[in-house]
Design an enzyme around this catalytic site. Sequence first.
Site, short mmCIF file in Angstrom:
data_model
loop_
_atom_site.label_atom_id
_atom_site.label_comp_id
_atom_site.label_asym_id
_atom_site.label_seq_id
_atom_site.Cartn_x
_atom_site.Cartn_y
_atom_site.Cartn_z
N LYS A 41 51.70 31.30 34.19
CA LYS A 41 51.57 30.04 33.46
C LYS A 41 52.20 29.45 33.97
O LYS A 41 53.60 29.22 33.99
CB LYS A 41 52.01 30.18 31.69
N TYR A 76 56.41 32.42 34.16
CA TYR A 76 56.03 31.34 33.35
C TYR A 76 57.00 30.02 33.91
O TYR A 76 58.36 30.39 34.39
CB TYR A 76 56.33 31.42 32.45
#
Length: 201
Positions: free
Chosen positions: A172, A145
């Site tokens: 992400k 992330y």
Amino acid sequence: MNAKDTMFDKNRYGKILVPVLTLGSDQELDLEKLTSLIDYLIENNKADTLILSGTTGEFHTQTFDERVAVFEAGVEAAAGRLPVVAGIGCTSTKETIALGRKAVDLGIETLMVVSPYYTKPSQTELLAHYEAVAGELGNANIMLYNIPIFTGATSPEIVGQLAQIENVVAIKDEAELNPSRSPSTSMSRRRTSSSTTATTP
């Protein structure tokens, strides 16, 4: 076959990954409403995957035990109807791994790991952090992330190295967010807020 072949099927997670809110107006966890929200999302085909304890779920304002409680309630509510992704990022590698183990024990297969926030580690430190997390949680899928405005950036070179690890399966990427337009920078009646997109190799 490597771990990516045997453990991770990105098609199973679909295209709509919904971050689930968990806090009530009194700044306490509202697990009953969390359950209701998950039921609504599933019954109305509003989600392909549920993300628990992510930025929008305001993980950074919750204790370790509260995050575990969210995992427990979310897994129970989903009841196998949709995949669940657990956000396990913490400010330390040790706590990230500990939270990841709790998620895995609950049957969660994919873990979203934000870079340690506030400290903004160097690229060498980020590499060491993610390698340790992926190594200690080798039976889980790891989603990196990257959200530089809160954690410092994970460089493409480091992502490339991490992609060679068998159980690092997705990222992400919120690299385009900036403080002037990120909903995460505004206060709300909860403890804070944000948005979610994810890509896989």
